[in-house]
Design a protein around this motif. Structure first.
Motif, PDB file in Angstrom:
ATOM      1  N   LEU A 101     -13.695  -0.638  15.287  1.00 50.12           N
ATOM      2  CA  LEU A 101     -12.346  -0.085  15.292  1.00 50.12           C
ATOM      3  C   LEU A 101     -11.885   0.371  13.907  1.00 50.12           C
ATOM      4  CD1 LEU A 101     -10.731  -2.813  17.574  1.00 50.12           C
ATOM      5  CD2 LEU A 101     -11.236  -0.458  18.249  1.00 50.12           C
ATOM      6  N   MET A 102     -12.603  -0.026  12.870  1.00 49.96           N
ATOM      7  CA  MET A 102     -12.152   0.243  11.509  1.00 49.96           C
ATOM      8  C   MET A 102     -11.996   1.741  11.196  1.00 49.96           C
ATOM      9  SD  MET A 102     -10.981  -1.074   8.821  1.00 49.96           S
ATOM     10  CE  MET A 102     -11.384  -2.774   9.181  1.00 49.96           C
ATOM     11  N   PRO A 103     -12.927   2.611  11.598  1.00 44.39           N
ATOM     12  CA  PRO A 103     -12.741   4.037  11.287  1.00 44.39           C
ATOM     13  C   PRO A 103     -11.432   4.604  11.823  1.00 44.39           C
ATOM     14  CG  PRO A 103     -14.998   3.623  11.957  1.00 44.39           C
ATOM     15  CD  PRO A 103     -14.240   2.362  12.227  1.00 44.39           C
ATOM     16  N   GLN A 104     -11.054   4.193  13.026  1.00 46.50           N
ATOM     17  CA  GLN A 104      -9.799   4.689  13.586  1.00 46.50           C
ATOM     18  C   GLN A 104      -8.611   4.173  12.791  1.00 46.50           C
ATOM     19  OE1 GLN A 104      -9.269   6.986  16.021  1.00 46.50           O
ATOM     20  NE2 GLN A 104      -7.113   6.796  15.413  1.00 46.50           N
ATOM     21  N   LEU A 105      -8.682   2.895  12.374  1.00 48.55           N
ATOM     22  CA  LEU A 105      -7.599   2.333  11.573  1.00 48.55           C
ATOM     23  C   LEU A 105      -7.499   3.063  10.243  1.00 48.55           C
ATOM     24  CD1 LEU A 105      -5.532  -0.096  11.598  1.00 48.55           C
ATOM     25  CD2 LEU A 105      -7.177  -1.267  10.117  1.00 48.55           C
ATOM     26  N   ALA A 106      -8.638   3.339   9.619  1.00 44.33           N
ATOM     27  CA  ALA A 106      -8.639   4.021   8.320  1.00 44.33           C
ATOM     28  C   ALA A 106      -8.115   5.439   8.447  1.00 44.33           C
ATOM     29  CB  ALA A 106     -10.039   4.015   7.731  1.00 44.33           C
ATOM     30  N   ALA A 107      -8.417   6.101   9.557  1.00 46.82           N
ATOM     31  CA  ALA A 107      -7.931   7.465   9.755  1.00 46.82           C
ATOM     32  C   ALA A 107      -6.426   7.492   9.979  1.00 46.82           C
ATOM     33  CB  ALA A 107      -8.653   8.099  10.949  1.00 46.82           C
ATOM     34  N   ALA A 148       0.810  -1.216   0.000  1.00 50.03           N
ATOM     35  CA  ALA A 148       0.000   0.000   0.000  1.00 50.03           C
ATOM     36  C   ALA A 148       0.844   1.268   0.000  1.00 50.03           C
ATOM     37  CB  ALA A 148      -0.914  -0.006   1.225  1.00 50.03           C
ATOM     38  N   ARG A 149       2.162   1.114   0.179  1.00 48.41           N
ATOM     39  CA  ARG A 149       3.053   2.266   0.295  1.00 48.41           C
ATOM     40  C   ARG A 149       2.544   3.238   1.364  1.00 48.41           C
ATOM     41  NH1 ARG A 149       4.694   3.534  -6.045  1.00 48.41           N
ATOM     42  NH2 ARG A 149       5.374   1.402  -6.525  1.00 48.41           N
ATOM     43  N   ASP A 150       2.142   2.655   2.480  1.00 44.28           N
ATOM     44  CA  ASP A 150       1.611   3.434   3.597  1.00 44.28           C
ATOM     45  C   ASP A 150       2.767   3.784   4.524  1.00 44.28           C
ATOM     46  OD1 ASP A 150       0.368   4.190   6.084  1.00 44.28           O
ATOM     47  OD2 ASP A 150      -1.495   3.342   5.309  1.00 44.28           O
ATOM     48  N   PHE A 158      -4.183   4.908   9.058  1.00 51.47           N
ATOM     49  CA  PHE A 158      -3.460   4.270   7.946  1.00 51.47           C
ATOM     50  C   PHE A 158      -4.353   4.236   6.696  1.00 51.47           C
ATOM     51  CE2 PHE A 158      -2.236   2.177  11.977  1.00 51.47           C
ATOM     52  CZ  PHE A 158      -0.930   2.662  12.079  1.00 51.47           C
ATOM     53  N   PRO A 159      -4.653   5.394   6.135  1.00 54.32           N
ATOM     54  CA  PRO A 159      -5.634   5.433   5.027  1.00 54.32           C
ATOM     55  C   PRO A 159      -5.197   4.660   3.790  1.00 54.32           C
ATOM     56  CG  PRO A 159      -4.496   7.546   5.275  1.00 54.32           C
ATOM     57  CD  PRO A 159      -4.142   6.734   6.465  1.00 54.32           C
ATOM     58  N   ARG A 160      -3.914   4.667   3.467  1.00 59.98           N
ATOM     59  CA  ARG A 160      -3.475   3.968   2.260  1.00 59.98           C
ATOM     60  C   ARG A 160      -3.599   2.457   2.419  1.00 59.98           C
ATOM     61  NH1 ARG A 160      -0.739   7.262  -1.433  1.00 59.98           N
ATOM     62  NH2 ARG A 160       0.117   5.385  -2.426  1.00 59.98           N
ATOM     63  N   ALA A 161      -3.251   1.936   3.589  1.00 60.77           N
ATOM     64  CA  ALA A 161      -3.340   0.493   3.820  1.00 60.77           C
ATOM     65  C   ALA A 161      -4.789   0.031   3.778  1.00 60.77           C
ATOM     66  CB  ALA A 161      -2.705   0.132   5.160  1.00 60.77           C
ATOM     67  N   VAL A 162      -5.659   0.735   4.474  1.00 57.14           N
ATOM     68  CA  VAL A 162      -7.066   0.338   4.475  1.00 57.14           C
ATOM     69  C   VAL A 162      -7.668   0.507   3.086  1.00 57.14           C
ATOM     70  CG1 VAL A 162      -9.357   0.873   5.395  1.00 57.14           C
ATOM     71  CG2 VAL A 162      -7.372   0.819   6.931  1.00 57.14           C
ATOM     72  N   GLY A 163      -7.316   1.589   2.401  1.00 56.84           N
ATOM     73  CA  GLY A 163      -7.820   1.793   1.049  1.00 56.84           C
ATOM     74  C   GLY A 163      -7.369   0.704   0.095  1.00 56.84           C
ATOM     75  N   ALA A 165      -0.605   0.431  17.695  1.00 54.99           N
ATOM     76  CA  ALA A 165      -1.354   0.890  18.869  1.00 54.99           C
ATOM     77  C   ALA A 165      -0.870   2.252  19.343  1.00 54.99           C
ATOM     78  CB  ALA A 165      -1.222  -0.137  19.993  1.00 54.99           C
ATOM     79  N   ASP A 166       0.441   2.452  19.327  1.00 54.17           N
ATOM     80  CA  ASP A 166       0.993   3.720  19.797  1.00 54.17           C
ATOM     81  C   ASP A 166       0.635   4.873  18.866  1.00 54.17           C
ATOM     82  OD1 ASP A 166       2.098   2.359  21.911  1.00 54.17           O
ATOM     83  OD2 ASP A 166       4.082   2.163  20.994  1.00 54.17           O
ATOM     84  N   LEU A 167       0.480   4.574  17.575  1.00 54.34           N
ATOM     85  CA  LEU A 167       0.167   5.624  16.612  1.00 54.34           C
ATOM     86  C   LEU A 167      -1.315   5.983  16.579  1.00 54.34           C
ATOM     87  CD1 LEU A 167       2.357   4.755  13.496  1.00 54.34           C
ATOM     88  CD2 LEU A 167       2.547   6.761  14.959  1.00 54.34           C
ATOM     89  N   GLY A 168      -2.203   4.979  16.773  1.00 55.40           N
ATOM     90  CA  GLY A 168      -3.612   5.284  16.541  1.00 55.40           C
ATOM     91  C   GLY A 168      -4.611   4.716  17.508  1.00 55.40           C
TER      92      GLY A 168
END
Length: 574
Positions: free
Chosen positions: A411-417, A362-364, A419-424, A381-384
């Motif tokens: 938990l998905m919205p927080q992960l997407a916020a 994902a080049r995240d 790491f948007p490229r990885a989730v996308g 966890a430390d980042l988000g």
């Protein structure tokens, strides 16, 4: 100087000679090819007892072997003391090329893709050998020759496979995948040949301590029978057979335990005196059935466990196994996997491999930053997630495997916020699958297109049909969501294995024995090594992991750490 050597079955020799057949009769054909796959002379027929020597002679010339399937030839060669350095497995490569979007649009590839998706895949009909026979002479093997059309057919398909690799970056990655898959087939055969060192006496002792003395087939061991008697009393079911899920569920319901299944996680939700002995019974029953005395008699010979690996046995490229449960050796019997005197087991596993692969794909950059360390989930966890490792792990696994409802969905919205490229990236793969599209791994292994049955199910007229179509679409989306990550992780593991094998062979050629690869499970390897070389091999395993990442991705800001344990017994590794 030949670059390739095709090895095929002699067209006049039956696969299994009957009684009285000559032991040294012709069985194989070797056809030498140049770098473009063009024959360098007529094919040579080789007698059975001369094949290992012929293979060794050509190995000295540095050829790469080309054969229909590694499993057709390599196990017997290994038993005869002949190993090979490189090979091209036509059947494994055919499977990859059939669906790969990176393959060139050639007549060969179009022919492969014309088959129904649910069908098996054999050699294209136009490449099957004809029946005409002629004779030649061979200076290399001093054997009478045949036209050996089977070898010519393998060579023809090999040339078609080379022609299907375009001179593009995607084509070069696909070429690496074919080489890695073929090398994996060599590793698999060698691991079966070497075997996991296994102490039969220790295994039998473990079984006796857990189950009681060995009983005849069909008779429950003493510990299981004792627990069965307890369950009959506690559930007031005198004739209960606890091995029958239907009987057991009825007995549980009569006792007021309204379980819908006999799965452990569900039974643990109930409070009743019968639950603890029932869970104990199920655990011991699994041990007896999966790795009991019958398993010991079937799979352990000469102090070795030799499972048969199936390279690319899963559509994502992961390996499978035939019999023996090689991919799920339970902790209860791992103490029997013990190094020979003077040797140790080096057990290594890649830490949190799939999320690290996702960061690269994902080049995240944020996820890449979280991956710089031994514990990626804590970094996430430390980042988000405020340092909550459990929530971070649940969210990441939910994103990769499609478990996006319940707690994972919350938990998905927080992960997407964060790491948007990885989730996308995984969401895009899921959408492609849901609409009938295909997705690709990093090196070019593609998911199969949906079958005609799936496509037909998407053509709906009623509300019920639409509901079913939506279910199938979501299921396919979950498959493609994970395919891109799991298939790329499997490629990394192949490169890791291949590099390890190459380095071990180089050391052996230099007169140094650093041991053998004996076991592989997705992202874990085991080596059986001389005790004095254990530290050196541990460092080599980690170095080869770094090399695998460079081979696949070049220079990327993602770490691929490998945990290594030097142990006498597999049970001590984790």
């Amino acid at each position: 100087m030949p670059r390739y050597a095709v090895l095929a079955t002699h067209s006049l020799t039956p696969p299994a000679p009957g009684p009285g057949a000559e032991a040294g009769g012709p069985t194989a054909v070797v056809l030498l090819l140049d770098g473009a796959g063009k024959a360098q002379g007529p094919p040579a027929v080789v007698a059975r007892d001369r094949l290992p020597a012929a293979v060794a002679a050509l190995e000295e010339q540095g050829v790469r072997w080309v054969w229909e399937r590694t499993t057709d030839w390599y196990p017997d060669l290994l038993r005869a003391g002949a190993d090979v350095s490189r090979a091209h497995d036509v059947a494994l490569c055919r499977t990859i090329l059939r669906f790969s979007a990176a393959a060139a649009d050639t007549a060969y590839v179009r022919d492969l893709r014309s088959r129904p998706v649910d069908d098996g895949l054999e050699a294209p009909a136009h490449l099957l050998p004809p029946t005409r026979v002629s004779e030649h002479q061979s200076a290399l093997f001093e054997e009478p020759q045949d036209d050996s059309t089977a070898a010519e057919a393998v060579a023809a398909e090999f040339r078609d496979q080379l022609a299907a690799l375009p001179p593009t970056p995607a084509g070069r990655r696909l070429h690496l995948l074919l080489a890695a898959e073929s090398a994996g087939a060599l590793v698999a055969a060698e691991m079966t040949h070497h075997g996991v060192p296994w102490r039969r006496d220790l295994h039998a002792g473990l079984l006796e301590r857990a189950l009681g003395p060995r009983t005849p087939a069909g008779v429950r061991p003493a510990r299981l029978e004792e627990l069965a008697d307890q369950l009959r009393v506690l559930l007031d079911a005198p004739g209960l057979n606890p091995d029958s899920p239907q009987e057991l569920l009825r007995a549980l319901h009569r006792a007021g335990i309204e379980a819908h299944s006999t799965r452990q996680w569900e039974l643990e939700e109930f409070t009743h005196p019968a639950i603890a002995p029932l869970l104990r019974y199920k655990k011991l029953s699994r041990l007896h059935t999966a790795n009991g005395w019958a398993w010991l008699d079937t799979w352990i010979a000469d102090g070795r466990f030799r499972p048969e690996y199936v390279v690319g046995g899963v559509v994502t490229g992961r390996w499978a196994s035939r019999g023996g449960g090689a991919l799920q050796i339970p902790h209860a019997v791992r103490a029997a996997a013990r190094a020979d005197p003077g040797r140790m087991l080096v057990v290594a596993d890649a830490a949190q491999l799939e999320p690290r692969i996702l960061a690269v794909l994902a080049r995240d950059t944020a996820l890449a930053a979280a991956a710089r360390g031994s514990d990626l989930y804590q970094g996430i966890a430390d980042l988000g997630f405020g340092g909550d490792r459990a929530h971070a792990k649940m969210a990441v696994l939910g994103a990769m495997y499609g478990a996006t409802t319940g707690e994972s969905g919350r938990l998905m919205p927080q992960l997407a916020a964060t790491f948007p490229r990885a989730v996308g990236f995984v969401e895009k793969a899921a959408r492609q699958g849901e609409t009938g599209g295909t997705v690709s791994s990093h090196l070019g292994r593609c998911s199969p297109p949906p079958s005609e049955r799936w496509r037909a199910a998407q053509r709906t007229e009623t509300a019920e049909q639409q509901r079913r179509a939506d279910q199938l679409a979501r299921a396919r989306g979950r498959f493609t969501r994970n395919f891109v990550v799991q298939a790329s992780a499997a490629e990394w593991a192949l490169c890791w294995l291949g590099e390890l094998r190459r380095r071990l062979r180089a050391e052996r050629a230099a007169g140094r024995d650093l041991g053998d690869l004996v076991f592989f499970l997705h992202d874990e390897v085991m080596l059986h090594v001389p005790a004095e070389a254990a530290d050196e091999v541990s460092a080599l395993v980690q170095e080869c992991a770094r090399r695998a990442a460079e081979l696949m991705f070049g220079a990327v800001p993602v770490d691929f750490p490998v945990g290594v344990a030097v142990v006498a017994s597999y049970a001590e590794a984790k």
